[in-house]
Scaffold this motif. Structure first.
Motif, PDB file in Angstrom:
ATOM      1  N   LEU A 125       0.842  -1.197   0.000  1.00  0.00           N
ATOM      2  CA  LEU A 125       0.000   0.000   0.000  1.00  0.00           C
ATOM      3  C   LEU A 125       0.876   1.246   0.000  1.00  0.00           C
ATOM      4  O   LEU A 125       1.877   1.313   0.714  1.00  0.00           O
ATOM      5  N   THR A 126       0.495   2.227  -0.787  1.00  0.00           N
ATOM      6  CA  THR A 126       1.228   3.494  -0.849  1.00  0.00           C
ATOM      7  C   THR A 126       0.376   4.672  -0.401  1.00  0.00           C
ATOM      8  O   THR A 126       0.855   5.809  -0.392  1.00  0.00           O
ATOM      9  N   PRO A 132       0.838   1.948   5.420  1.00  0.00           N
ATOM     10  CA  PRO A 132       0.175   2.635   6.533  1.00  0.00           C
ATOM     11  C   PRO A 132      -0.178   1.662   7.649  1.00  0.00           C
ATOM     12  O   PRO A 132      -0.314   0.454   7.413  1.00  0.00           O
ATOM     13  N   PRO A 133      -0.341   2.138   8.870  1.00  0.00           N
ATOM     14  CA  PRO A 133      -0.567   1.248  10.024  1.00  0.00           C
ATOM     15  C   PRO A 133      -1.990   0.704  10.092  1.00  0.00           C
ATOM     16  O   PRO A 133      -2.656   0.809  11.119  1.00  0.00           O
ATOM     17  N   PHE A 134      -2.458   0.117   8.991  1.00  0.00           N
ATOM     18  CA  PHE A 134      -3.771  -0.516   8.981  1.00  0.00           C
ATOM     19  C   PHE A 134      -3.657  -1.911   9.617  1.00  0.00           C
ATOM     20  O   PHE A 134      -2.577  -2.506   9.622  1.00  0.00           O
ATOM     21  N   PRO A 135      -4.739  -2.450  10.126  1.00  0.00           N
ATOM     22  CA  PRO A 135      -4.685  -3.784  10.734  1.00  0.00           C
ATOM     23  C   PRO A 135      -4.117  -4.852   9.796  1.00  0.00           C
ATOM     24  O   PRO A 135      -3.359  -5.720  10.242  1.00  0.00           O
ATOM     25  N   ARG A 177      -7.383  -3.786  -8.465  1.00  0.00           N
ATOM     26  CA  ARG A 177      -6.324  -2.780  -8.395  1.00  0.00           C
ATOM     27  C   ARG A 177      -4.960  -3.402  -8.683  1.00  0.00           C
ATOM     28  O   ARG A 177      -4.771  -4.605  -8.570  1.00  0.00           O
ATOM     29  N   TRP A 178      -4.015  -2.536  -9.032  1.00  0.00           N
ATOM     30  CA  TRP A 178      -2.608  -2.929  -9.155  1.00  0.00           C
ATOM     31  C   TRP A 178      -1.956  -2.684  -7.797  1.00  0.00           C
ATOM     32  O   TRP A 178      -1.920  -1.548  -7.314  1.00  0.00           O
ATOM     33  N   LEU A 179      -1.461  -3.764  -7.177  1.00  0.00           N
ATOM     34  CA  LEU A 179      -0.809  -3.678  -5.873  1.00  0.00           C
ATOM     35  C   LEU A 179       0.500  -4.447  -5.941  1.00  0.00           C
ATOM     36  O   LEU A 179       0.525  -5.631  -6.265  1.00  0.00           O
TER      37      LEU A 179
END
Length: 386
Positions: A125-126, A132-135, A177-179
């Motif tokens: 993730l950008t 980011p500090p997501f679960p 999405r492109w990840l």
């Protein structure tokens, strides 16, 4: 300014200690070695210097995938859970920043093509920041899956790694999405199972040996590993260039890794990577021997993303599209990104592209991450045409 003068000037100003570049048009191959393998060091960069090539591993993995497709061992459109049953029934987060138990069913299974195009629904993730500090991000870090930066390495073997990954929901729906990055980690496990052999052995037998890439692989003899250049990256807080070699010390490259990373685990030299790149430029042929079909090369080097999916790539993908395991230029920005040009970069400071219209291959190898974003890579790309 010539390419040599431009790169030498950057070394003189402290941008990186040394670099090896290769620019080839047909049989005209020009290699330039400038500087040393470490700041303050006295070991010169050499044509046969081995580099950690990081994400330049991904195009190699894509080529191996297409070889197995041609062998009828796998199909790009097949669900991955045939070979990775641990991932059958994976659910999808209801929202990216939500709790792990708030999920919805996947609209369709993840396919092998989804892994190659980074549309499996999971990756780096950008937004709103990098990781980011997501679960979901914190859960993956606790599992020690090492889904973004390649080092320090995951301690898990492929079977344990995929078992742990299967405990996580997907971030987004398959195909949405492109990840970046996670897809080729999963793909490396899948290919080893499809071939019935470790990933390193598969790459060696089907690509590296036929292409005479003797020193390309997931590890090196101890004496060669000890010669790996030092690795540097600027600290974002202090804005100082720091030696990061401790995260990927030469000693860890002197034995086979527990988890051979299909995303960023290879080392190589500029000439050996050129052997791979030239095979693609010649539409699958090396030295009169066909390693890949023309159709496979066409699939690899053709953009597979919609404009909306390309936009989700953020700063990693930039303005490019994505084929199978590599970026593909889709908008005219000559000469640095002529439509149809394809290639990729490695996070330790390596870069490659082919321009089939110009019959041009260009490769740059350093071990300084800043090379990719301080203007040096852009300058290299432009001057490779002169």
């Amino acid at each position: 300014m010539t390419l040599h003068k431009a790169m030498a000037a950057r070394i003189e100003s402290g941008g990186f200690p040394g670099i090896v570049t290769l620019v080839a048009r047909g049989d005209d191959v020009r290699v330039d070695t400038i500087g040393t393998t470490a700041f303050g060091g006295d070991v010169p960069m050499r044509r046969d210097t081995v580099f950690r090539i990081a994400s330049l591993t991904k195009p190699v993995l894509a080529a191996a995938t297409m070889i197995l497709v041609e062998d009828d061992l796998i199909d790009l459109e097949e669900p991955i859970h045939r070979l990775l049953p641990e991932l059958a029934g994976q659910r999808v987060l209801a929202r990216i920043d939500g709790p792990l138990d708030d999920t919805v069913p996947a609209v369709r299974p993840v396919t092998i093509e989804d892994l190659l195009t980074f549309r499996m629904g999971f990756g780096t993730l950008t937004e709103p920041t990098f990781n980011p500090p997501f679960p979901i991000v914190e859960a993956a870090e606790k599992l020690r899956l090492v889904l973004a930066e390649p080092d320090p390495r995951t301690p898990h073997d492929p079977d344990e790694w995929i078992r742990r990954f299967a405990t996580l929901p997907l971030m987004y729906q398959p195909g949405e999405r492109w990840l970046y990055n996670a897809g080729t980690l999963v793909l490396g496990v899948l290919l080893a199972r499809a071939a019935g052999q470790p990933l390193g052995d598969l790459l060696r037998e089907r690509l590296f040996d036929p292409l005479a890439m003797a020193e390309t692989g997931f590890w090196l003899p101890a004496e060669r590993a000890a010669q790996l250049p030092s690795y540097y990256m600027t600290d974002s807080e202090t804005n100082e260039m720091k030696d990061r070699t401790a995260t990927t010390p030469p000693t860890v490259w002197s034995s086979p890794p527990v988890f051979p990373s299909g995303s960023g685990g290879l080392v190589s030299t500029v000439d050996e990577y050129h052997s791979f790149a030239r095979m693609l430029l010649r539409r699958g042929v090396h030295g009169g021997t066909r390693l890949l079909s023309e159709q496979s090369v066409e699939l690899m080097t053709t953009n597979r993303l919609t404009p909306e999916q390309s936009a989700t790539g953020g700063t990693i993908l930039g303005n490019s599209g994505w084929g199978l395991g590599m970026a593909v230029a889709v908008t005219p920005s000559p000469p640095a990104a002529a439509p149809g040009q394809y290639g990729w970069s490695g996070g330790y400071g390596t870069h490659w592209f082919n321009d089939p219209h110009e019959e041009l291959t260009a490769i740059a190898m350093t071990q300084v991450t800043d090379f990719m974003w301080n203007g040096a890579m852009k300058e290299f790309r432009e001057l490779a045409y002169t």
